[in-house]
Design a protein around this motif. Sequence first.
Motif, mmCIF file in Angstrom:
data_model
loop_
_atom_site.group_PDB
_atom_site.id
_atom_site.type_symbol
_atom_site.label_atom_id
_atom_site.label_comp_id
_atom_site.label_asym_id
_atom_site.label_seq_id
_atom_site.Cartn_x
_atom_site.Cartn_y
_atom_site.Cartn_z
ATOM 1 N N ILE A 221 0.766 -1.200 0.194
ATOM 2 C CA ILE A 221 0.085 0.034 -0.143
ATOM 3 C C ILE A 221 0.814 1.132 -0.032
ATOM 4 O O ILE A 221 0.899 2.188 -0.967
ATOM 5 C CB ILE A 221 -0.907 -0.007 1.083
ATOM 6 C CG1 ILE A 221 -1.973 -1.287 1.220
ATOM 7 C CG2 ILE A 221 -1.820 1.358 1.213
ATOM 8 C CD1 ILE A 221 -2.820 -1.283 2.374
ATOM 9 N N GLN A 222 1.550 1.309 1.164
ATOM 10 C CA GLN A 222 2.351 2.492 1.219
ATOM 11 C C GLN A 222 3.513 2.767 -0.168
ATOM 12 O O GLN A 222 3.810 3.795 -0.427
ATOM 13 C CB GLN A 222 3.410 2.710 2.582
ATOM 14 C CG GLN A 222 3.941 1.577 2.844
ATOM 15 C CD GLN A 222 3.156 0.545 3.948
ATOM 16 O OE1 GLN A 222 1.843 0.145 3.354
ATOM 17 N NE2 GLN A 222 3.808 0.252 5.070
ATOM 18 N N GLU A 223 3.881 1.648 -0.481
ATOM 19 C CA GLU A 223 4.726 1.261 -1.521
ATOM 20 C C GLU A 223 4.478 2.090 -3.083
ATOM 21 O O GLU A 223 4.967 2.682 -3.689
ATOM 22 C CB GLU A 223 5.582 -0.026 -1.927
ATOM 23 C CG GLU A 223 6.365 0.093 -2.893
ATOM 24 C CD GLU A 223 7.891 0.796 -2.699
ATOM 25 O OE1 GLU A 223 8.521 1.001 -3.481
ATOM 26 O OE2 GLU A 223 7.951 1.156 -1.590
ATOM 27 N N SER A 224 3.031 1.628 -3.269
ATOM 28 C CA SER A 224 2.355 1.976 -4.453
ATOM 29 C C SER A 224 2.164 3.431 -4.249
ATOM 30 O O SER A 224 2.347 4.205 -5.091
ATOM 31 C CB SER A 224 1.033 1.358 -4.410
ATOM 32 O OG SER A 224 1.222 -0.027 -4.480
ATOM 33 N N ALA A 225 1.397 3.857 -3.013
ATOM 34 C CA ALA A 225 1.287 5.275 -2.596
ATOM 35 C C ALA A 225 2.669 6.282 -2.982
ATOM 36 O O ALA A 225 2.932 7.166 -3.680
ATOM 37 C CB ALA A 225 0.941 5.529 -1.438
ATOM 38 N N ARG A 226 3.911 5.703 -2.723
ATOM 39 C CA ARG A 226 5.068 6.476 -2.615
ATOM 40 C C ARG A 226 5.413 6.661 -3.884
ATOM 41 O O ARG A 226 5.942 7.606 -4.440
ATOM 42 C CB ARG A 226 6.258 5.641 -1.990
ATOM 43 C CG ARG A 226 7.523 6.410 -1.984
ATOM 44 C CD ARG A 226 8.421 5.266 -1.250
ATOM 45 N NE ARG A 226 8.872 4.354 -2.238
ATOM 46 C CZ ARG A 226 9.867 4.379 -3.014
ATOM 47 N NH1 ARG A 226 10.423 5.651 -3.527
ATOM 48 N NH2 ARG A 226 10.345 3.618 -3.853
ATOM 49 N N ARG A 227 5.108 5.602 -4.906
ATOM 50 C CA ARG A 227 5.443 5.809 -6.422
ATOM 51 C C ARG A 227 4.287 6.537 -7.404
ATOM 52 O O ARG A 227 4.570 6.723 -8.430
ATOM 53 C CB ARG A 227 5.520 4.187 -6.780
ATOM 54 C CG ARG A 227 6.908 3.444 -6.382
ATOM 55 C CD ARG A 227 6.815 2.086 -6.969
ATOM 56 N NE ARG A 227 7.876 1.332 -6.389
ATOM 57 C CZ ARG A 227 8.498 0.565 -7.174
ATOM 58 N NH1 ARG A 227 8.252 0.572 -8.418
ATOM 59 N NH2 ARG A 227 9.456 -0.470 -6.550
ATOM 60 N N ASN B 271 -4.684 6.001 5.841
ATOM 61 C CA ASN B 271 -3.532 6.681 6.487
ATOM 62 C C ASN B 271 -2.089 6.268 5.656
ATOM 63 O O ASN B 271 -1.035 7.009 5.712
ATOM 64 C CB ASN B 271 -3.316 6.367 8.087
ATOM 65 C CG ASN B 271 -4.125 7.120 8.790
ATOM 66 O OD1 ASN B 271 -4.655 8.168 8.365
ATOM 67 N ND2 ASN B 271 -4.574 6.637 9.886
ATOM 68 N N ARG B 272 -2.136 5.003 4.992
ATOM 69 C CA ARG B 272 -1.128 4.551 4.530
ATOM 70 C C ARG B 272 -0.806 5.151 2.867
ATOM 71 O O ARG B 272 -0.023 4.934 2.221
ATOM 72 C CB ARG B 272 -0.669 3.148 4.375
ATOM 73 C CG ARG B 272 -0.648 2.299 5.598
ATOM 74 C CD ARG B 272 -0.214 0.978 5.710
ATOM 75 N NE ARG B 272 -0.464 0.184 6.777
ATOM 76 C CZ ARG B 272 -0.006 -0.974 6.914
ATOM 77 N NH1 ARG B 272 0.395 -1.669 5.867
ATOM 78 N NH2 ARG B 272 0.100 -1.643 8.067
ATOM 79 N N GLY B 273 -1.867 5.791 2.748
ATOM 80 C CA GLY B 273 -2.035 6.363 1.234
ATOM 81 C C GLY B 273 -3.015 5.756 0.091
ATOM 82 O O GLY B 273 -2.941 5.757 -0.996
ATOM 83 N N ALA B 274 -3.944 4.939 0.672
ATOM 84 C CA ALA B 274 -4.940 4.307 -0.285
ATOM 85 C C ALA B 274 -5.709 5.152 -0.791
ATOM 86 O O ALA B 274 -6.279 6.225 -0.415
ATOM 87 C CB ALA B 274 -5.741 3.397 0.491
ATOM 88 N N THR B 275 -6.129 5.017 -2.068
ATOM 89 C CA THR B 275 -7.078 5.818 -2.972
ATOM 90 C C THR B 275 -8.501 5.473 -2.478
ATOM 91 O O THR B 275 -9.222 6.579 -2.306
ATOM 92 C CB THR B 275 -6.871 5.567 -4.403
ATOM 93 O OG1 THR B 275 -5.595 5.864 -4.885
ATOM 94 C CG2 THR B 275 -7.937 6.322 -5.124
ATOM 95 N N ALA B 276 -8.806 4.133 -2.115
ATOM 96 C CA ALA B 276 -10.059 3.847 -1.635
ATOM 97 C C ALA B 276 -9.827 2.497 -0.803
ATOM 98 O O ALA B 276 -8.713 1.946 -1.045
ATOM 99 C CB ALA B 276 -10.961 3.743 -2.713
#
Length: 228
Positions: free
Chosen positions: A107-113, A132-137
């Motif tokens: 999750i956070q790795e995808s959001a970071r990229r 909080n980890r950056g999910a879109t949904a």
Amino acid sequence: MTDGPSSNLTSGALLVGVKDTRLVGIVRGTDGAAAARAALAAMEEGFRFVEIALTTPGALEAIREVRAAAPAGCFVGAGTVLSVQDVDDVAEAGGQFVVTPSLAESIQESARRGIPVLAGALTPSEALEAMNRGATAVKLFPASIGGPGYLKALRDPFPGIPFIAVGGVGLAEAAGYWEAGAIAVGLGGPLFGDAGSGGDLAPMRGRARAFVDLADSFARRSTATGVR
């Protein structure tokens, strides 16, 4: 591998598109080539967002194939993305969004990229942590455990979290989740059946049209009644 996004699909565009269509296709099978054919067939019938599960043999090549051949306005993602290595592989294959079944490190790795991610969660704490980890949904999974009533209860304290109901959702159940506030439903077996393993595409196409028609009908009814 660079850290930039693997596609032109932003989190905002994914969210808007999913809210508009109310549908996400989920291909999981035993044959990557068949999964690619099934994903493209669903897109031809009106699905704009389709994920191919990494548990499908040849999934990465299938993602490449669908990315190259998808109709305009359609996007292919990867499901069951769990690790940082998975994210790297999906980005390399051209996957345009990521889906997880749980609170995985992906999750956070995808959001970071900058890759949009639909993060799997079931409980209130998990849903909040996913965002909080950056999910879109948040992918509410498995939604069938609590049904639309559980989703409604979740949305009461978290009205700002966009939920997609996945797991045990068929044609008869979809509208109930939309009415409870889901922005979309994710459809695996009830849509694709055995198409991802080489089964006949004709029945799957018929089911795809039925889901698209149902979503369109619900959208028209919601507009007419002033409901979201």
